[in-house]
Design a protein around this motif. Sequence first.
Motif, PDB file in Angstrom:
ATOM      1  N   LEU A   1      39.100  65.951  23.476  1.00 12.28           N
ATOM      2  CA  LEU A   1      39.073  64.375  23.044  1.00 12.28           C
ATOM      3  C   LEU A   1      39.289  63.149  22.160  1.00 12.28           C
ATOM      4  CD1 LEU A   1      39.008  64.088  25.773  1.00 12.28           C
ATOM      5  CD2 LEU A   1      36.493  63.558  25.966  1.00 12.28           C
ATOM      6  N   LYS A   2      39.287  63.940  21.164  1.00 15.67           N
ATOM      7  CA  LYS A   2      39.033  63.508  19.778  1.00 15.67           C
ATOM      8  C   LYS A   2      41.031  62.979  19.585  1.00 15.67           C
ATOM      9  CE  LYS A   2      34.797  64.189  16.730  1.00 15.67           C
ATOM     10  NZ  LYS A   2      34.789  64.104  15.487  1.00 15.67           N
ATOM     11  N   PHE A   3      41.892  64.249  19.498  1.00  8.01           N
ATOM     12  CA  PHE A   3      43.155  63.630  19.209  1.00  8.01           C
ATOM     13  C   PHE A   3      43.873  63.465  20.759  1.00  8.01           C
ATOM     14  CE2 PHE A   3      47.546  65.870  19.952  1.00  8.01           C
ATOM     15  CZ  PHE A   3      47.772  65.299  18.958  1.00  8.01           C
ATOM     16  N   PHE A   4      43.182  63.656  22.216  1.00  8.39           N
ATOM     17  CA  PHE A   4      43.924  62.782  22.517  1.00  8.39           C
ATOM     18  C   PHE A   4      43.452  61.657  23.084  1.00  8.39           C
ATOM     19  CE2 PHE A   4      43.725  61.289  27.567  1.00  8.39           C
ATOM     20  CZ  PHE A   4      44.154  61.579  27.973  1.00  8.39           C
ATOM     21  N   TRP A   5      42.559  60.824  22.788  1.00  9.28           N
ATOM     22  CA  TRP A   5      41.914  59.775  22.905  1.00  9.28           C
ATOM     23  C   TRP A   5      42.910  58.417  22.476  1.00  9.28           C
ATOM     24  CZ3 TRP A   5      39.655  59.230  27.605  1.00  9.28           C
ATOM     25  CH2 TRP A   5      39.758  57.728  27.939  1.00  9.28           C
ATOM     26  N   LEU A   6      43.260  58.688  21.087  1.00 10.33           N
ATOM     27  CA  LEU A   6      44.163  58.574  20.530  1.00 10.33           C
ATOM     28  C   LEU A   6      45.431  57.277  20.860  1.00 10.33           C
ATOM     29  CD1 LEU A   6      43.826  59.722  17.196  1.00 10.33           C
ATOM     30  CD2 LEU A   6      42.923  57.059  17.538  1.00 10.33           C
ATOM     31  N   ARG A   7      45.697  58.650  22.154  1.00 11.05           N
ATOM     32  CA  ARG A   7      47.122  58.788  22.952  1.00 11.05           C
ATOM     33  C   ARG A   7      46.324  56.828  23.604  1.00 11.05           C
ATOM     34  NH1 ARG A   7      49.916  64.509  24.255  1.00 11.05           N
ATOM     35  NH2 ARG A   7      50.672  64.468  21.780  1.00 11.05           N
ATOM     36  N   PRO A   8      46.142  57.024  24.840  1.00 11.29           N
ATOM     37  CA  PRO A   8      45.863  56.059  25.213  1.00 11.29           C
ATOM     38  C   PRO A   8      45.409  54.603  24.937  1.00 11.29           C
ATOM     39  CG  PRO A   8      44.338  57.611  26.301  1.00 11.29           C
ATOM     40  CD  PRO A   8      44.878  58.539  25.029  1.00 11.29           C
ATOM     41  N   SER A   9      45.022  54.304  23.667  1.00  7.65           N
ATOM     42  CA  SER A   9      44.658  53.352  23.333  1.00  7.65           C
ATOM     43  C   SER A   9      46.138  53.141  22.370  1.00  7.65           C
ATOM     44  CB  SER A   9      43.280  53.698  22.094  1.00  7.65           C
ATOM     45  OG  SER A   9      42.735  54.460  22.356  1.00  7.65           O
ATOM     46  N   MET A  10      46.550  53.829  21.727  1.00  9.83           N
ATOM     47  CA  MET A  10      47.890  53.282  21.118  1.00  9.83           C
ATOM     48  C   MET A  10      48.538  52.583  21.838  1.00  9.83           C
ATOM     49  SD  MET A  10      47.183  53.350  17.917  1.00  9.83           S
ATOM     50  CE  MET A  10      48.374  53.803  16.830  1.00  9.83           C
ATOM     51  N   MET A  11      48.871  53.693  23.448  1.00  9.57           N
ATOM     52  CA  MET A  11      49.664  53.076  23.770  1.00  9.57           C
ATOM     53  C   MET A  11      49.870  51.964  24.739  1.00  9.57           C
ATOM     54  SD  MET A  11      51.331  56.767  25.111  1.00  9.57           S
ATOM     55  CE  MET A  11      51.750  57.900  23.689  1.00  9.57           C
TER      56      MET A  11
ATOM     57  N   ASN B   1      57.029  62.171  22.300  1.00  9.10           N
ATOM     58  CA  ASN B   1      57.760  62.180  23.934  1.00  9.10           C
ATOM     59  C   ASN B   1      57.527  61.291  25.138  1.00  9.10           C
ATOM     60  OD1 ASN B   1      59.976  62.991  22.856  1.00  9.10           O
ATOM     61  ND2 ASN B   1      58.645  65.358  22.799  1.00  9.10           N
ATOM     62  N   LEU B   2      56.049  62.001  25.152  1.00 14.95           N
ATOM     63  CA  LEU B   2      54.865  60.990  25.887  1.00 14.95           C
ATOM     64  C   LEU B   2      55.057  59.463  25.971  1.00 14.95           C
ATOM     65  CD1 LEU B   2      52.710  61.517  27.869  1.00 14.95           C
ATOM     66  CD2 LEU B   2      50.899  61.377  26.329  1.00 14.95           C
ATOM     67  N   PHE B   3      54.783  58.788  24.817  1.00 10.38           N
ATOM     68  CA  PHE B   3      55.075  57.111  24.999  1.00 10.38           C
ATOM     69  C   PHE B   3      56.389  56.982  25.107  1.00 10.38           C
ATOM     70  CE2 PHE B   3      56.127  53.681  21.861  1.00 10.38           C
ATOM     71  CZ  PHE B   3      55.644  52.651  22.686  1.00 10.38           C
ATOM     72  N   PHE B   4      57.284  56.886  25.295  1.00 12.83           N
ATOM     73  CA  PHE B   4      58.955  57.258  25.445  1.00 12.83           C
ATOM     74  C   PHE B   4      58.446  57.519  27.331  1.00 12.83           C
ATOM     75  CE2 PHE B   4      60.692  57.330  21.224  1.00 12.83           C
ATOM     76  CZ  PHE B   4      60.225  56.129  21.393  1.00 12.83           C
ATOM     77  N   VAL B   5      57.936  58.398  27.849  1.00 13.19           N
ATOM     78  CA  VAL B   5      58.001  58.036  29.505  1.00 13.19           C
ATOM     79  C   VAL B   5      57.083  57.828  30.079  1.00 13.19           C
ATOM     80  CG1 VAL B   5      56.840  60.183  30.930  1.00 13.19           C
ATOM     81  CG2 VAL B   5      57.626  61.242  29.570  1.00 13.19           C
ATOM     82  N   LEU B   6      56.087  56.766  29.051  1.00 17.15           N
ATOM     83  CA  LEU B   6      55.186  56.144  29.896  1.00 17.15           C
ATOM     84  C   LEU B   6      55.998  54.381  29.519  1.00 17.15           C
ATOM     85  CD1 LEU B   6      52.194  55.071  30.897  1.00 17.15           C
ATOM     86  CD2 LEU B   6      52.106  54.337  27.904  1.00 17.15           C
ATOM     87  N   LEU B   7      56.519  54.572  29.104  1.00 18.20           N
ATOM     88  CA  LEU B   7      58.124  52.905  29.091  1.00 18.20           C
ATOM     89  C   LEU B   7      58.836  53.131  30.402  1.00 18.20           C
ATOM     90  CD1 LEU B   7      58.494  53.023  25.206  1.00 18.20           C
ATOM     91  CD2 LEU B   7      56.342  51.200  26.583  1.00 18.20           C
ATOM     92  N   ALA B   8      59.241  53.942  29.755  1.00 22.65           N
ATOM     93  CA  ALA B   8      59.804  54.671  31.585  1.00 22.65           C
ATOM     94  C   ALA B   8      59.658  54.394  32.753  1.00 22.65           C
ATOM     95  CB  ALA B   8      60.484  55.652  31.317  1.00 22.65           C
ATOM     96  N   THR B   9      58.576  55.043  33.057  1.00 22.52           N
ATOM     97  CA  THR B   9      57.653  54.544  34.197  1.00 22.52           C
ATOM     98  C   THR B   9      57.033  52.970  34.292  1.00 22.52           C
ATOM     99  OG1 THR B   9      56.684  57.072  34.101  1.00 22.52           O
ATOM    100  CG2 THR B   9      55.599  55.860  35.000  1.00 22.52           C
ATOM    101  N   LEU B  10      56.525  53.031  33.822  1.00 22.72           N
ATOM    102  CA  LEU B  10      56.491  51.150  33.828  1.00 22.72           C
ATOM    103  C   LEU B  10      57.553  50.304  34.060  1.00 22.72           C
ATOM    104  CD1 LEU B  10      53.878  51.032  30.882  1.00 22.72           C
ATOM    105  CD2 LEU B  10      53.155  50.684  32.960  1.00 22.72           C
ATOM    106  N   TYR B  11      58.681  51.010  32.967  1.00 23.50           N
ATOM    107  CA  TYR B  11      59.732  50.050  33.728  1.00 23.50           C
ATOM    108  C   TYR B  11      59.980  49.754  35.026  1.00 23.50           C
ATOM    109  CZ  TYR B  11      64.819  48.579  34.242  1.00 23.50           C
ATOM    110  OH  TYR B  11      65.491  48.581  34.460  1.00 23.50           O
ATOM    111  N   GLY B  12      60.152  50.897  35.412  1.00 27.17           N
ATOM    112  CA  GLY B  12      60.694  51.377  37.119  1.00 27.17           C
ATOM    113  C   GLY B  12      59.462  51.163  37.544  1.00 27.17           C
ATOM    114  N   LEU B  13      58.251  50.935  37.380  1.00 25.96           N
ATOM    115  CA  LEU B  13      57.081  50.255  38.750  1.00 25.96           C
ATOM    116  C   LEU B  13      57.568  48.759  38.758  1.00 25.96           C
ATOM    117  CD1 LEU B  13      54.006  52.224  37.174  1.00 25.96           C
ATOM    118  CD2 LEU B  13      54.589  52.002  39.385  1.00 25.96           C
ATOM    119  N   VAL B  14      58.219  48.607  37.349  1.00 22.45           N
ATOM    120  CA  VAL B  14      57.952  46.947  36.897  1.00 22.45           C
ATOM    121  C   VAL B  14      59.351  46.837  37.667  1.00 22.45           C
ATOM    122  CG1 VAL B  14      58.718  44.498  36.193  1.00 22.45           C
ATOM    123  CG2 VAL B  14      57.116  46.470  35.067  1.00 22.45           C
ATOM    124  N   ARG B  15      60.370  47.690  37.529  1.00 23.96           N
ATOM    125  CA  ARG B  15      61.910  47.068  38.223  1.00 23.96           C
ATOM    126  C   ARG B  15      61.519  47.285  40.266  1.00 23.96           C
ATOM    127  NH1 ARG B  15      65.892  46.734  40.621  1.00 23.96           N
ATOM    128  NH2 ARG B  15      68.032  47.313  40.251  1.00 23.96           N
TER     129      ARG B  15
END
Length: 239
Positions: free
Chosen positions: A179-189, A97-111
């Motif tokens: 932090l071990k769990f969370f930090w994979l999110r900024p990296s992968m995304m 869910n967080l991944f798609f929220v990020l993509l939608a946010t980036l689309y808005g920033l570019v748009r």
Amino acid sequence: MTPLCYVSAVVLLGLVYYEWTIRKEFFFYTWDYLVRNNFAPAKDYLLYAIPSARQWLEFPSYVTFLWLCSIIVPGYIHKGTPLRDSSIVYFKINGLNLFFVLLATLYGLVRFDVIKATHFYDNFVQLFITINAYAIIVSTFLFIKGSVKENKGEEEGIGGWKGFWLGQELMPFVFGMPLKFFWLRPSMMLWIVLNLSLLAKHYELNGHISTAMMLYQIFSFSYVVDYFYHEEKMTRTLR
């Protein structure tokens, strides 16, 4: 060292020598070009590579956004595998869910022209410098935090460079977040964010998207979606 380590070292040296034999003419040409121009191109590039104040703020802003959304975006609680010190950590699984929220946010920033679609490609060098600088800062903070923490787990308190590299704490928490769990999110995304910026630059330069670029985007995007779809299974490795 095992025999395999020596074999790997010999192979690596062989590859370095091979690369040198086929690229040395380019190296000497580049060096001669720099000398003839009093190293002006190198100086200009170094000045270009220095991150601006805004660029220093971009990565922590990105991480903070994901941090807050990890708390706000809906998900479910998963009971983690018992750690080596017998403690149990509960993880909020909402990465997809967080991944798609990020993509939608980036689309808005570019748009709305807040950033260009090619922004991360165009500023890759500065992004590389700032991310590595913050990585060193965070690693140092965690090393100090783990070194002074009381009641360390069985595998903690390693000390020295090994402790800095592997971590002083079994499961470090910062502001209540594992932090071990969370930090994979900024990296992968961020991998996908960079890929999409690369795609935009590819289209800008060529006017079309090549088959190779399209396949790369599909495979890497599918890999990240699959990772976050099965995110709870990743918690079994955090021991």
